[in-house]
Design a protein around this motif. Structure first.
Motif, PDB file in Angstrom:
ATOM      1  N   LEU A 125     -16.226  -2.176  12.359  1.00 44.63           N
ATOM      2  CA  LEU A 125     -15.690  -1.069  12.148  1.00 44.63           C
ATOM      3  C   LEU A 125     -15.286  -1.173  10.750  1.00 44.63           C
ATOM      4  O   LEU A 125     -15.278  -0.256   9.961  1.00 44.63           O
ATOM      5  N   GLY A 126     -15.202  -2.319   9.842  1.00 47.83           N
ATOM      6  CA  GLY A 126     -14.812  -2.184   8.554  1.00 47.83           C
ATOM      7  C   GLY A 126     -13.650  -3.504   7.899  1.00 47.83           C
ATOM      8  O   GLY A 126     -13.079  -2.422   8.964  1.00 47.83           O
ATOM      9  N   PRO A 127     -14.249  -3.696   7.423  1.00 42.47           N
ATOM     10  CA  PRO A 127     -12.974  -4.303   6.520  1.00 42.47           C
ATOM     11  C   PRO A 127     -11.916  -3.819   5.934  1.00 42.47           C
ATOM     12  O   PRO A 127     -10.800  -3.486   6.359  1.00 42.47           O
ATOM     13  N   ARG A 128     -12.143  -2.369   5.872  1.00 47.31           N
ATOM     14  CA  ARG A 128     -11.230  -1.733   4.880  1.00 47.31           C
ATOM     15  C   ARG A 128     -10.192  -0.769   5.541  1.00 47.31           C
ATOM     16  O   ARG A 128      -9.047  -0.448   5.846  1.00 47.31           O
ATOM     17  N   ARG A 129     -11.364  -1.109   7.275  1.00 49.81           N
ATOM     18  CA  ARG A 129     -10.479   0.404   8.423  1.00 49.81           C
ATOM     19  C   ARG A 129      -9.662  -1.002   9.436  1.00 49.81           C
ATOM     20  O   ARG A 129      -8.125  -1.289   9.867  1.00 49.81           O
ATOM     21  N   PHE A 130     -10.285  -2.554   9.357  1.00 51.75           N
ATOM     22  CA  PHE A 130      -9.453  -3.294  10.447  1.00 51.75           C
ATOM     23  C   PHE A 130      -8.291  -4.306   9.812  1.00 51.75           C
ATOM     24  O   PHE A 130      -6.849  -3.925  10.304  1.00 51.75           O
ATOM     25  N   LEU A 131      -8.074  -4.977   8.598  1.00 54.07           N
ATOM     26  CA  LEU A 131      -7.517  -5.342   8.026  1.00 54.07           C
ATOM     27  C   LEU A 131      -6.060  -4.399   7.863  1.00 54.07           C
ATOM     28  O   LEU A 131      -5.357  -5.338   7.909  1.00 54.07           O
ATOM     29  N   LEU A 244      -8.385  -1.775  -0.494  1.00 54.52           N
ATOM     30  CA  LEU A 244      -9.691  -2.278   0.194  1.00 54.52           C
ATOM     31  C   LEU A 244     -11.089  -2.128   0.296  1.00 54.52           C
ATOM     32  O   LEU A 244     -10.967  -1.269   0.350  1.00 54.52           O
ATOM     33  N   VAL A 245     -11.559  -3.028   0.138  1.00 56.65           N
ATOM     34  CA  VAL A 245     -12.896  -2.606  -0.493  1.00 56.65           C
ATOM     35  C   VAL A 245     -13.517  -2.927   0.900  1.00 56.65           C
ATOM     36  O   VAL A 245     -13.120  -4.177   1.803  1.00 56.65           O
ATOM     37  N   ASP A 246     -15.173  -2.955   1.698  1.00 54.81           N
ATOM     38  CA  ASP A 246     -15.433  -3.357   2.628  1.00 54.81           C
ATOM     39  C   ASP A 246     -16.778  -3.978   2.327  1.00 54.81           C
ATOM     40  O   ASP A 246     -16.121  -4.701   1.216  1.00 54.81           O
ATOM     41  N   PHE A 247     -17.639  -4.772   3.422  1.00 53.60           N
ATOM     42  CA  PHE A 247     -18.334  -5.258   2.486  1.00 53.60           C
ATOM     43  C   PHE A 247     -20.134  -4.611   1.555  1.00 53.60           C
ATOM     44  O   PHE A 247     -19.875  -3.692   1.180  1.00 53.60           O
ATOM     45  N   PRO A 248     -20.194  -6.168   0.778  1.00 56.33           N
ATOM     46  CA  PRO A 248     -21.243  -5.208  -0.673  1.00 56.33           C
ATOM     47  C   PRO A 248     -22.257  -4.479   0.203  1.00 56.33           C
ATOM     48  O   PRO A 248     -22.467  -3.340  -0.527  1.00 56.33           O
ATOM     49  N   ASP A 249     -22.684  -4.157   1.889  1.00 58.62           N
ATOM     50  CA  ASP A 249     -24.175  -3.477   1.591  1.00 58.62           C
ATOM     51  C   ASP A 249     -22.912  -1.889   2.830  1.00 58.62           C
ATOM     52  O   ASP A 249     -23.478  -0.963   2.846  1.00 58.62           O
ATOM     53  N   GLN A 250     -22.118  -2.098   2.944  1.00 62.86           N
ATOM     54  CA  GLN A 250     -20.963  -1.235   3.075  1.00 62.86           C
ATOM     55  C   GLN A 250     -20.096  -0.423   1.872  1.00 62.86           C
ATOM     56  O   GLN A 250     -19.157   1.110   1.586  1.00 62.86           O
ATOM     57  N   ALA A 251     -20.319  -1.189   0.265  1.00 65.93           N
ATOM     58  CA  ALA A 251     -19.408  -0.144  -0.281  1.00 65.93           C
ATOM     59  C   ALA A 251     -19.346   0.709  -1.961  1.00 65.93           C
ATOM     60  O   ALA A 251     -18.976   0.865  -2.432  1.00 65.93           O
ATOM     61  N   ASP A 260     -22.970   2.313  -8.340  1.00 67.30           N
ATOM     62  CA  ASP A 260     -23.948   1.712  -7.127  1.00 67.30           C
ATOM     63  C   ASP A 260     -24.858   0.556  -7.799  1.00 67.30           C
ATOM     64  O   ASP A 260     -25.088   0.101  -6.458  1.00 67.30           O
ATOM     65  N   ALA A 261     -25.324   1.418  -9.066  1.00 70.76           N
ATOM     66  CA  ALA A 261     -26.100   0.116  -9.736  1.00 70.76           C
ATOM     67  C   ALA A 261     -25.411  -0.943 -10.166  1.00 70.76           C
ATOM     68  O   ALA A 261     -25.743  -2.367  -9.635  1.00 70.76           O
ATOM     69  N   GLU A 262     -23.893  -1.174  -9.555  1.00 70.72           N
ATOM     70  CA  GLU A 262     -22.749  -2.484 -10.210  1.00 70.72           C
ATOM     71  C   GLU A 262     -22.933  -3.529  -8.314  1.00 70.72           C
ATOM     72  O   GLU A 262     -23.492  -4.347  -8.663  1.00 70.72           O
ATOM     73  N   VAL A 263     -23.134  -2.420  -7.381  1.00 76.19           N
ATOM     74  CA  VAL A 263     -22.897  -2.450  -6.205  1.00 76.19           C
ATOM     75  C   VAL A 263     -24.234  -3.485  -5.847  1.00 76.19           C
ATOM     76  O   VAL A 263     -24.199  -4.560  -5.140  1.00 76.19           O
ATOM     77  N   ASP A 264     -25.619  -2.922  -6.461  1.00 77.04           N
ATOM     78  CA  ASP A 264     -27.189  -4.006  -6.139  1.00 77.04           C
ATOM     79  C   ASP A 264     -26.789  -4.946  -6.429  1.00 77.04           C
ATOM     80  O   ASP A 264     -27.365  -5.972  -6.071  1.00 77.04           O
ATOM     81  N   LEU A 265     -26.546  -4.985  -8.286  1.00 76.19           N
ATOM     82  CA  LEU A 265     -25.436  -6.545  -8.716  1.00 76.19           C
ATOM     83  C   LEU A 265     -25.562  -7.204  -7.714  1.00 76.19           C
ATOM     84  O   LEU A 265     -26.297  -8.650  -8.058  1.00 76.19           O
ATOM     85  N   VAL A 266     -24.382  -6.674  -7.011  1.00 74.51           N
ATOM     86  CA  VAL A 266     -24.083  -7.952  -6.617  1.00 74.51           C
ATOM     87  C   VAL A 266     -24.894  -7.769  -4.882  1.00 74.51           C
ATOM     88  O   VAL A 266     -24.706  -9.888  -4.696  1.00 74.51           O
TER      89      VAL A 266
END
Length: 498
Positions: A125-131, A244-251, A260-266
């Motif tokens: 579901l993704g943490p942003r929905r679930f938690l 809240l934010v989701d996992f890095p590959d969903q962020a 997007d470039a900053e997510v790619d850095l992570v």
């Protein structure tokens, strides 16, 4: 690199490869040199990277910490209500079953059972929905606590609370471990737990303030503890949905977060740290196969033994202060705060040095030793000042070991689904520790509670022994890698953190 990672995941990279071996062509070969030339990383200066990580800290770690503080407050407010009149109104002292212990204990049964499926559901579901959803729902349950008519209704609501909270702590641990590299985690887990323990420090003072509402709308003061704290929980759940934010590959595309470039850095940083930034398709057999790795159960045992003491202190410290040490209601509620405040300062300081020197086992053994010193003072001294000093040592040691054990585990595994299972087993065993901790401090053992003290002391001694055994296993595996032997966790150059 993408093709290589896909092959790695097909090979079920998160298995315990030091035991089963693996062909070199399926192994991730990340090095510091390739990291230094990756354009996803080199486009940012070191200072810019630090600013990005700090932005993640503020958005993710602080938000989860606030939610966790609400979780701890809601889980343990029954102890505050108990000494504020709930025990009398719901007739807990009736001969026969220890009704208060049943109410405390029953929470942990669904809390343990529902954790493994909860982490899988959160990944889907993704943490942003679930938690935020489960946080809002258990807030509603908290409000309902304020309107119970008998102790059996309280038992039913505690079962529901256990189901809803089952996915929260392992979900938080799992989510944070997917955003940070191995040697950034202890400090982040400590900040997360520090915010939570800070709430624990002042929850007693808040409860005492809410008790003063006794009689408003013809509602007893102890009921207002549940009602007001439940309303706060619902508000936090609603707000966290937007923060809240989701996992890095969903962020990518998250509202007012990272580009997007900053997510790619992570993601690049995670790939070069342990090459498990994304999750392969879920397969039940592969997911459960990770349970064959014995170190998972070693970590889980450590966490379970640790929570024996931390839960016992959380649920029974107000009772010990009143019935065992003779303080009145106001004094008992307020004296809970200083030990937790000191635990937070110590915990964060320890995490800074543990991350800096990349050491995980020594802090666990130091913290367990603090408990082994503090618990006998609390249990066997006849001086209240000395006993309260024992409370400080035991609270500092038990609470500081929570992030220490979490980091010890997170540093020594790879793979998204293995990480999800480990988070569930870790916190599941923590729930078993909660069951033990919630039953060993019995009313009949007042004022010294010798059986409870001895149980907690044995648990901490066992933690030291298990940590030594795991460290020896990891040392041998690292020596094997240095000698050109089988690799660890499917990644060339990966070594266990001792």
């Amino acid at each position: 690199m993408a093709d290589l990672n896909q092959e790695l995941r097909k090979a079920d990279s998160s298995s315990d490869f030091e035991k089963i071996g693996i062909h070199d062509e399926y192994v991730t070969k990340n090095t510091a040199d390739t990291e230094s030339t990756d354009p996803r990383i080199t486009q940012f200066t070191h200072a810019e990277q630090r600013k990005i990580i700090h932005r993640i800290d503020r958005r993710l770690v602080v938000t989860l910490g606030i939610m966790y503080s609400i979780s701890l407050m809601d889980r343990a407010n029954v102890s505050k209500a108990n000494i504020a009149g709930m025990s009398r109104d719901l007739k807990f002292s009736t001969p026969g079953v220890d009704r208060y212990s049943v109410i405390v204990l029953i929470f942990f049964i669904p809390y343990v059972l529902f954790q493994p499926p909860a982490t899988v559901i959160m990944r889907k579901l993704g943490p942003r929905r679930f938690l935020p959803t489960i946080c809002f729902l258990w807030g509603g349950v908290m409000i309902a606590f304020g309107f119970v008519n008998n102790w059996t209704e309280m038992v039913g609501l505690r079962v529901i609370l256990g189901v809803l909270e089952a996915g929260f702590f392992p979900g938080c641990a799992y989510l944070m471990s997917t955003w940070f590299t191995r040697f950034e985690l202890h400090k982040r887990y400590s900040i997360f737990y520090l915010i939570g323990s800070g709430a624990s420090a002042f929850a007693g003072i808040l409860a005492y303030g809410l008790i003063q509402m006794d009689g408003i709308a013809n509602i007893q003061g102890w009921r207002w503890i549940f009602i007001i704290e439940g309303i706060v929980t619902c508000a936090v759940g609603l707000a966290s949905y937007f923060i809240l934010v989701d996992f890095p590959d969903q962020a990518k595309g998250t509202w007012k977060f990272l580009s997007d470039a900053e997510v790619d850095l992570v993601i690049a940083r995670l790939e070069y740290d342990r090459a498990d930034s994304t999750a392969p398709a879920f397969h039940l057999g592969s997911y459960l196969r990770h349970a064959a790795d014995l170190k998972i159960w070693g970590f889980a045992s450590l966490f379970g033994l640790c929570t024996v003491t931390s839960y016992a202190i959380s649920y029974f410290l107000p009772v010990i202060l009143m019935q065992g040490m003779g303080f009145n209601l106001a004094q008992a509620q307020c004296l809970v705060a200083p030990p937790y405040a000191c635990a937070g300062i110590y915990m964060y300081t320890q995490a800074i040095f543990a991350d800096k020197f990349r050491n995980r086992a020594v802090p666990i053994m130091i913290n367990s030793t603090l408990c082994l010193i503090g618990l006998p003072i609390l249990g066997f001294s006849t001086n209240n000042g000395a006993r309260y000093f024992g409370v400080f040592l035991a609270t500092i040691g038990a609470n500081s070991n929570i992030p220490a054990v979490m980091t010890y585990q997170a540093n020594n595994i790879r793979g998204q689904w293995k990480r999800a299972l480990c988070s569930a087993t870790l916190v599941g065993f923590g729930g078993i520790g909660g069951i033990i901790g919630s039953t060993v401090f019995r009313r009949v053992d007042s004022p010294n509670y010798y059986p409870g003290m001895m149980t907690c002391m044995i648990a901490n001694a066992m933690m030291i022994l298990i940590t030594l055994a795991l460290s020896f296993k990891f040392w041998r595996a690292n020596k094997r890698v240095d000698a050109g032997g089988k690799i660890i966790e499917g990644q060339v150059g990966f070594k266990y953190t001792l």
